[in-house]
Structures are given as structure tokens and as C-alpha cells.
Design an enzyme around this catalytic site. Structure first.
Site, mmCIF file in Angstrom:
data_model
loop_
_atom_site.group_PDB
_atom_site.id
_atom_site.type_symbol
_atom_site.label_atom_id
_atom_site.label_comp_id
_atom_site.label_asym_id
_atom_site.label_seq_id
_atom_site.Cartn_x
_atom_site.Cartn_y
_atom_site.Cartn_z
ATOM 1 N N THR A 87 0.834 -1.204 0.000
ATOM 2 C CA THR A 87 0.000 0.000 0.000
ATOM 3 C C THR A 87 0.871 1.257 0.000
ATOM 4 O OG1 THR A 87 -0.171 0.049 2.416
ATOM 5 C CG2 THR A 87 -1.857 -1.182 1.224
ATOM 6 N N ASP A 88 0.240 2.361 -0.386
ATOM 7 C CA ASP A 88 0.935 3.645 -0.397
ATOM 8 C C ASP A 88 0.540 4.454 0.837
ATOM 9 O OD1 ASP A 88 -1.621 4.631 -0.946
ATOM 10 O OD2 ASP A 88 -1.211 4.948 -3.076
ATOM 11 N N GLN A 89 0.909 5.725 0.859
ATOM 12 C CA GLN A 89 0.620 6.586 2.004
ATOM 13 C C GLN A 89 -0.869 6.771 2.237
ATOM 14 O OE1 GLN A 89 2.912 10.175 1.401
ATOM 15 N NE2 GLN A 89 3.581 10.106 3.520
ATOM 16 N N ILE A 137 -3.839 2.649 0.195
ATOM 17 C CA ILE A 137 -4.424 2.055 -1.008
ATOM 18 C C ILE A 137 -3.341 1.211 -1.680
ATOM 19 C CG2 ILE A 137 -5.270 2.595 -3.332
ATOM 20 C CD1 ILE A 137 -6.582 5.092 -2.099
#
Length: 138
Positions: free
Chosen positions: A15-17, A20
Site C-alpha cells: 500500500t501507499d501513504q 491504497i
């Protein structure tokens, strides 16, 4: 048509920041779906290589409809809509969340390559014989 389902739990590192799943990770999800689809048919990529066949990806597309998040259990549906007749095989993918909402769709095309000559070849006969009963001749 042949369909196979594989489930994967989204890991934090995917996931990203924004919490997601980073879009680039869908290539790996599609690969997991393809590998397990082929395994369900009684083959593995390793066995294909031992048979003298490599299967490089030559095209990939994806459409992102909804996000997947950390710790989601996602289902990757891998679909073979047509029986390969030449040197390429096309896998279509649909990724769903636990609520059965469609998140992402994709299409990945691979070639059958002879490991000795590095030239395109048809699908191995054993693989073709296993897959053929799932398709009707029209």
C-alpha cells in the site's frame, strides 16, 4: 472458457501513504492469479520451462475502478476466454474485495517461446490437451 479464483491478503508493504494498494502491485496480483490458474490445470511455470517453454509477458493493461486497502482479502479471478491457437495466450483478470465489489480489471498477454531457439512456438501439446475440454468448438 476457463476460470480460476485465487485469494490474497493485501500486505502493508503493497500500500501507499493513502492506505491504497499501489497500482504497480496489480502486475504481481495478476501473476499470482495466472500461476495458480496454470497450477490448477496440473502445470507450473517451472514444468513449462522444463518442457522447453518460456512464457514472457508481452502486453498488460489494467483498469482501476475501486481501491483495495491493507489487510483486505482480495479475490483474483483469472479467465481464459479463448483457447490459444498460435503462439500467444491471453489471461483476463478481475479483482474483487470481500464484499464482491469489482476493484480492478486487467488483461495480460504472454507468448510461448522455445527456450532453445528463443523463437515463438505454439502452446505445448500437453497443456493444450488439458485446456481444450473447457472450450467448445464453434
Amino acid at each position: 472458457m476457463y476460470e480460476h479464483l485465487t485469494t490474497v491478503r493485501v500486505r502493508y508493504a503493497e500500500t501507499d501513504q493513502m492506505n491504497i494498494v499501489y497500482y504497480g502491485n496489480y502486475a504481481q496480483y495478476f501473476e499470482v492469479g495466472r500461476a495458480e490458474c496454470i497450477r490448477a490445470l496440473g502445470f507450473t511455470y517451472k514444468q513449462m520451462e522444463e518442457m522447453g517453454v518460456r512464457m514472457p509477458v508481452v502486453a498488460m493493461e489494467a483498469k482501476f475502478l475501486r481501491p483495495a486497502h491493507y489487510d483486505d482479502l482480495i479475490t483474483i479471478k483469472t479467465i481464459l476466454k479463448s483457447l490459444p491457437t498460435q503462439h500467444e495466450i491471453c489471461f483476463e483478470h478481475e479483482v474483487y474485495n470481500e464484499r464482491k465489489k469489482l476493484l480492478t480489471t486487467g488483461k495480460v498477454t504472454l507468448y510461448f517461446i522455445n527456450t532453445l531457439t528463443n523463437k515463438r512456438m505454439g502452446m505445448p501439446a500437453d497443456f493444450l490437451a488439458t485446456l481444450a475440454p473447457y472450450f467448445t468448438i464453434q
